[in-house]
Each structure stands twice: as C-alpha cells, then as structure tokens.
Design an enzyme around this catalytic site. Structure first.
Site, PDB file in Angstrom:
ATOM      1  N   TYR A  31     -44.939  -2.364   5.904  1.00 36.04           N
ATOM      2  CA  TYR A  31     -45.566  -1.225   5.400  1.00 36.04           C
ATOM      3  C   TYR A  31     -44.886   0.073   5.701  1.00 36.04           C
ATOM      4  O   TYR A  31     -44.350   0.258   6.879  1.00 36.04           O
ATOM      5  CB  TYR A  31     -47.008  -1.450   6.303  1.00 36.04           C
ATOM      6  CG  TYR A  31     -48.262  -1.456   5.423  1.00 36.04           C
ATOM      7  CD1 TYR A  31     -48.609  -0.085   4.362  1.00 36.04           C
ATOM      8  CD2 TYR A  31     -48.870  -2.703   5.139  1.00 36.04           C
ATOM      9  CE1 TYR A  31     -49.611  -0.320   3.558  1.00 36.04           C
ATOM     10  CE2 TYR A  31     -50.004  -2.847   4.354  1.00 36.04           C
ATOM     11  CZ  TYR A  31     -50.232  -1.530   3.534  1.00 36.04           C
ATOM     12  OH  TYR A  31     -51.356  -1.842   2.559  1.00 36.04           O
ATOM     13  N   GLU A  65     -46.241   3.703   4.634  1.00 41.81           N
ATOM     14  CA  GLU A  65     -46.789   4.903   4.234  1.00 41.81           C
ATOM     15  C   GLU A  65     -46.194   5.974   4.675  1.00 41.81           C
ATOM     16  O   GLU A  65     -45.601   6.262   5.502  1.00 41.81           O
ATOM     17  CB  GLU A  65     -48.192   4.966   4.613  1.00 41.81           C
ATOM     18  CG  GLU A  65     -49.041   3.765   3.753  1.00 41.81           C
ATOM     19  CD  GLU A  65     -50.809   3.771   4.048  1.00 41.81           C
ATOM     20  OE1 GLU A  65     -50.952   4.582   5.483  1.00 41.81           O
ATOM     21  OE2 GLU A  65     -51.344   2.960   3.774  1.00 41.81           O
ATOM     22  N   ASP A 102     -41.296  11.338 -20.680  1.00 45.09           N
ATOM     23  CA  ASP A 102     -41.565  10.037 -20.253  1.00 45.09           C
ATOM     24  C   ASP A 102     -40.472   9.207 -20.807  1.00 45.09           C
ATOM     25  O   ASP A 102     -40.717   8.793 -21.744  1.00 45.09           O
ATOM     26  CB  ASP A 102     -43.137   9.850 -20.415  1.00 45.09           C
ATOM     27  CG  ASP A 102     -43.208   8.102 -20.136  1.00 45.09           C
ATOM     28  OD1 ASP A 102     -42.202   7.634 -19.708  1.00 45.09           O
ATOM     29  OD2 ASP A 102     -44.280   7.798 -20.017  1.00 45.09           O
ATOM     30  N   THR A 152     -40.253   4.192 -16.247  1.00 44.59           N
ATOM     31  CA  THR A 152     -40.600   2.719 -15.586  1.00 44.59           C
ATOM     32  C   THR A 152     -38.982   2.281 -15.265  1.00 44.59           C
ATOM     33  O   THR A 152     -38.015   2.896 -15.748  1.00 44.59           O
ATOM     34  CB  THR A 152     -41.128   1.821 -16.461  1.00 44.59           C
ATOM     35  OG1 THR A 152     -40.379   1.862 -17.646  1.00 44.59           O
ATOM     36  CG2 THR A 152     -42.466   2.036 -16.879  1.00 44.59           C
ATOM     37  N   LYS A 189     -37.774  -1.562 -18.222  1.00 46.15           N
ATOM     38  CA  LYS A 189     -37.352  -1.749 -19.726  1.00 46.15           C
ATOM     39  C   LYS A 189     -35.652  -1.683 -19.855  1.00 46.15           C
ATOM     40  O   LYS A 189     -35.182  -2.779 -19.319  1.00 46.15           O
ATOM     41  CB  LYS A 189     -38.069  -0.521 -20.549  1.00 46.15           C
ATOM     42  CG  LYS A 189     -39.394  -0.655 -20.196  1.00 46.15           C
ATOM     43  CD  LYS A 189     -40.332   0.250 -21.060  1.00 46.15           C
ATOM     44  CE  LYS A 189     -42.038  -0.009 -20.887  1.00 46.15           C
ATOM     45  NZ  LYS A 189     -42.447   0.615 -19.635  1.00 46.15           N
ATOM     46  N   ARG A 238     -40.164  -4.292 -12.110  1.00 41.41           N
ATOM     47  CA  ARG A 238     -41.232  -3.573 -12.327  1.00 41.41           C
ATOM     48  C   ARG A 238     -41.729  -2.587 -11.396  1.00 41.41           C
ATOM     49  O   ARG A 238     -42.368  -2.633 -10.378  1.00 41.41           O
ATOM     50  CB  ARG A 238     -42.403  -4.558 -12.616  1.00 41.41           C
ATOM     51  CG  ARG A 238     -42.235  -5.560 -13.465  1.00 41.41           C
ATOM     52  CD  ARG A 238     -43.588  -6.177 -14.045  1.00 41.41           C
ATOM     53  NE  ARG A 238     -44.037  -5.725 -14.894  1.00 41.41           N
ATOM     54  CZ  ARG A 238     -43.822  -5.963 -16.090  1.00 41.41           C
ATOM     55  NH1 ARG A 238     -42.613  -6.784 -16.584  1.00 41.41           N
ATOM     56  NH2 ARG A 238     -44.117  -5.047 -17.221  1.00 41.41           N
TER      57      ARG A 238
HETATM   58  C1  LIG Z   1     -43.616   5.598 -22.438  1.00 44.11           C
HETATM   59  C2  LIG Z   1     -44.344   4.539 -21.473  1.00 44.11           C
HETATM   60  N1  LIG Z   1     -44.771   5.267 -20.263  1.00 44.11           N
HETATM   61  C3  LIG Z   1     -45.376   4.399 -19.600  1.00 44.11           C
HETATM   62  C4  LIG Z   1     -45.657   3.084 -19.601  1.00 44.11           C
HETATM   63  C5  LIG Z   1     -46.331   2.548 -18.575  1.00 44.11           C
HETATM   64  O1  LIG Z   1     -45.666   1.571 -17.679  1.00 44.11           O
HETATM   65  P1  LIG Z   1     -46.478   0.355 -17.157  1.00 44.11           P
HETATM   66  O2  LIG Z   1     -46.605  -0.758 -17.801  1.00 44.11           O
HETATM   67  O3  LIG Z   1     -45.199  -0.082 -15.924  1.00 44.11           O
HETATM   68  O4  LIG Z   1     -47.528   0.942 -16.315  1.00 44.11           O
HETATM   69  C6  LIG Z   1     -45.022   2.380 -20.703  1.00 44.11           C
HETATM   70  C7  LIG Z   1     -45.187   0.816 -20.695  1.00 44.11           C
HETATM   71  O5  LIG Z   1     -44.943   0.235 -21.736  1.00 44.11           O
HETATM   72  C8  LIG Z   1     -44.320   3.280 -21.647  1.00 44.11           C
HETATM   73  O6  LIG Z   1     -43.897   2.741 -22.831  1.00 44.11           O
END
Ligand SMILES: Cc1ncc(COP(=O)(O)O)c(C=O)c1O
Length: 490
Positions: free
Chosen positions: A84, A86, A239, A265, A268, A274
């Site tokens: 842990y 935090e 994002d 993320t 991918k 993950r």
């Molecule tokens: C552009 C985008 N943002 C955020 C996410 C969310 O990610 P997670 O599935 O890890 O929560 C995804 C998932 O496919 C995504 O394609």
C-alpha cells in the site's frame, strides 16, 4: 512445491540465501499460501490455459489489444502487489515505501523521457488504474460539477469517457457529472469536422476540448485543436490512449506540443500493463489576450487521482509501466511501431483491392474501419462469423449509421499481430482470410434472413458448420506459426 522457482530463479540467489529460503519453505505449512495456481486451483487454471490457446490460435485484430512482454508480466505478478502506498513518492500515508517510491519516481522519469518532454514543462501522474479513471480524474480536477466538456461522439470514433450520452440516457458518468457536447466527423469523408467543432465550441464554451479517438484512422490535427481551444478559452486535453506507442516511437504526430493535458492507457499500442497515465503542463500558458498565466494543474490533478477518486496505487502496475517506457525508448520499439502502421496500411490496401470500403479511404495509424454497407453484411454478423473462424475484431458504427445498436462496420487494428511478428506479406494473407469469412457470412445470411439470432444458428448448421470449421482450421494453423511473448501455456 518450489521446484519451478528453484529451476528458474536459483541462479539469482547466493548459496546462503538459498539455504534461508528453503529453511523458510520447510517451515511453511499452509498449502493455500504456497501452492501454484495450477496445483491449487486446476478448475480456474484450465480456463486460463484455454484463453491462452485462444490468443495463440486466433488472429487478434482488436485495435485496443496487444500482447505484453515477459518483463511486464514479471512486474505484474511480483511482490509489489502487496504494498500500500497512498500518496505520492516522498509524501505517503504508509511506511515501508522506500522502494516503491524509487519505482514510481523511475516510472515518472521514464514517462517524460519516452515522450521527449522536459520536467520543467511537464509533470506526470502514473497512478490511474486505467484510461477511464485517468480521464475522469482530469475532469474532476479542472471542471466544476456540471461544467462543460466536448469530445468526439462515440458513434463517430470517440470514447465513452469523452462524455457519451444518448437521447434516452446518460451513458457515461462523464455525461452525468459534467455537461458534454459531442463534435462529429463529416458523414461523407469520415474526417473530423473542425469547422463545425469551432462553431459549436463558440456556442457551448467548454472548459475542456478532448482530442482523442478510439476508432479513427487518421492523425489528429492537434494544432487545429489548439487554435479552437484558444478561440474559446478551453483547455486542450489529448487522450492518446490508442496511439501512445506510436507517439513514443515518433511515427505519428505528437499531442505534446499543443496540449495542456495528455492522458493515455498503457496497454494498447504502447504494449504495457492495463493502466493509465496523466501528463500535465507546468510553468506558464498564454491566454487569448497574450497574458502569461501560471498553470495550476499539478496539484489539482494529483489530488483528483488521490484522494478524490482512488486509494492505494497499484505499484506492480507502476513498475510494469516503468519497464514499458524503457522498452518504448528503444530502436526495436520504434521499428515495431512503424511496422504496426505498415501492416495497417497493407491490410487496408489488400481489403480495398478486394472491393471493400475503408472509411476515410485508408489509414495512417494502427487501425482501419471497414464500412460493410456496400458488402451487404452487418457489422454484428461480420464480427460473429470472424470470431467463429478465430479472427477477433469488433463491430463499430460508421459515419452515417442510423443505429448504434446495429452498426455497419468493423474495426481492425494491427498492434497485436505486429507483436507476433506479422509483416506486410502476412497481412495480405490475413486480408484474404477476412474476405473468405465475410463471403461465407454473406452466403449464410442469404439463407438465414436478416436476424442475427437466426444467422448465429445457421452458422452452426450442417454444411455451413463444416465450411466454418474448415476455414477456422486453416486460420489457426497459420496463426500458430507466429511466436507469442509471455508464459508458455498461460
Ligand atoms: C481513447 C480511449 N480513452 C480511454 C479509454 C479507456 O481505457 P480503459 O478501458 O483502460 O478504461 C479507451 C479504451 O478503449 C480509449 O480508447
């Protein structure tokens, strides 16, 4: 009991520490604590093994998936899962954090290095549990409750967490706790309509505009997004979840030059565990009037992650992200990322040469979207027949679709197959398999009628069943030739 450990790790121990270890093992009496999952829980382990077989035998074309490395798997199943911690390195709410502090700081440092950004201009939080929590943390940090956000509409290629809602229901929490307004792609070209985005943003006056996609085969024009944000006084949040591996490798445009915040993320195209990461600007920004305004994102974002939304960070995942960023900075990874794009382009061209319609006419990233309306099969039926022959992909809306429940396309991505070593010539074969499966699906559909449920039944009937089986065997034999990182059977 520890034979597997001693076989694999004995060389890491001195003779003295081996003796201590095995004395400890002797004293251990609790079976459930020391048995492997294959010894203690064969029922569960059989299912894990079956999933491994599915991954090995199938062609994985889900654009958001990948096969991570042995080093990442090692970190995930290490002792770090016990800890842990935090808070942030140096300011924790628990003791015993001297080593996880080192790991988290190393991860932060490597995150900035991977994207070639300076610690004077950017900070990073590596604690988000995944992409969705990372995005929610950003909105929580800088948008007040019911403040306004704008993201690409989900049916047009955006993500749920960019504020998705339908006329009947607010689907994503990002549209429940914040007011969201979608922007769209042009229905004819499939390209983001930046002009319409500007017009709507001037009316809606969002606090944040999100430049990010889950299904879009073109590089985003971050400069244009920046101009629109400056026009309306919004933050630009990129994002880059889908393309973060490509950005790290420098094979697609980077959002960092123009953005205030970048989320991603790590599982991918980046090929890590993950998890999620948030980058935020430090220093000063210039507003529309040309005034220099200090950024105040760092503490707001850090506090939104913890204690607002999360508890203890997953330090095993953070170690895995650290090793992922190390890998992403290598020439080998750059080659991998370039091959992802080459493979996507090849797949797109091969399918187009077989008469398929690719949205936007091609791809310049890791994925493509097939519009199956001219091919005479629905996205759901195509997804189903492909899955039955061991090709994994997902149905997806295409521009102009009337119903998100019955989409007309499929999304195909190449990061996972590229990890297994497939090259352009292999992608030609993959395109041929997809074509064979879709043609078979069309034949079956003619007999079964329009309903998916009848189609699914027919796939498993008589002559169709044996044709499906025959194609599946061919595809699995092809797929099994390619190596797979990770453990042998799980
Ligand atoms: C552009 C985008 N943002 C955020 C996410 C969310 O990610 P997670 O599935 O890890 O929560 C995804 C998932 O496919 C995504 O394609």
């Amino acid at each position: 009991m520890f034979s597997r450990f001693s076989a694999t790790c004995k060389h890491l121990l001195t003779e003295g520490s081996q003796k201590v270890l095995f004395r400890q093992v002797d004293r251990m009496s609790s079976k459930i604590l020391h048995q492997t999952v294959w010894d203690s829980d064969p029922e569960l382990f059989e299912i894990i093994k079956a999933e491994k077989q599915r991954q090995l035998k199938g062609l994985e074309l889900i654009a958001s998936e990948n096969f991570t490395s042995m080093a990442v798997l090692n970190c995930l199943s290490s002792c770090l899962t016990n800890k842990y911690a935090e808070g942030l390195p140096g300011a924790r709410y628990y003791g015993g954090t001297q080593f996880v502090d080192q790991i988290e700081l190393l991860c932060q440092k490597r995150a900035l290095e991977a994207y070639k950004i300076s610690a004077d201009e950017w900070g990073v939080n590596v604690q988000p549990y995944s992409g969705s929590p990372a995005n929610f943390a950003v909105y929580t940090a800088i948008v007040e409750p019911h403040g306004r956000i704008m993201g690409l509409d989900l049916p047009d290629g955006g993500h749920l967490t960019h504020g998705f809602f339908t006329p009947a229901k607010k689907i994503s929490a990002t549209s429940i706790f914040f007011e969201s307004m979608p922007y769209k792609v042009n229905q004819e070209t499939g390209l983001i309509d930046y002009e319409a985005l500007l017009k709507t943003a001037r009316l809606f006056k969002p606090k944040i505009i999100i430049a990010g996609v889950s299904c879009y085969s073109r590089a985003l024009d971050y400069k244009k997004f920046r101009e629109i944000c400056d026009d309306v006084g919004a933050y630009l949040m990129a994002d880059m979840a889908h393309i973060s591996g490509l950005v790290a490798a420098g094979v697609t445009s980077s959002p960092f030059e123009y953005s205030d915040i970048v989320t991603t993320t790590t599982h991918k195209s980046l090929r890590g565990p993950r998890a999620g990461v948030i980058f935020f600007r430090k220093g000063f920004r210039t507003n529309a009037k040309g005034d220099k305004i200090p950024y105040d994102l760092e503490s707001k974002i850090n506090q939104a992650v913890f204690p607002c939304l999360q508890g203890g960070p997953h330090e095993n995942a953070i170690a895995a992200i650290a090793t992922t960023f190390k890998q992403a900075s290598t020439p080998e990874f750059k080659e991998y990322a370039q091959q992802i794009i080459n493979n996507a382009k090849q797949l797109s061209e091969s399918l187009q040469s077989k008469g398929y319609k690719v949205v936007t006419g091609g791809t310049e990233v890791h994925m493509l979207l097939l519009d199956l309306r001219p091919s005479g099969i629905s996205g759901a039926k195509a997804e189903y027949i492909l899955e039955e022959v061991s090709i994994a992909c997902n149905k997806n809306t295409v521009p102009g679709d009337k119903s998100a429940l019955n989409p007309s396309g499929i999304r195909l991505g190449t990061p996972a197959l590229t990890t297994r070593g497939l090259k352009e010539s292999d992608m030609q074969q993959v395109a041929a398999f997809i074509d064979q499966a879709i043609k078979l699906g069309k034949e079956i559909g003619k007999e079964s009628g329009p309903k998916l449920v009848d189609f699914k039944k027919s796939v498993h009937c008589g002559e169709w069943n044996s044709k499906v089986e025959c194609l599946r065997n061919e595809i699995e034999a092809f797929s099994e030739k390619f190596p797979m990182p990770g453990y042998d059977c799980y």
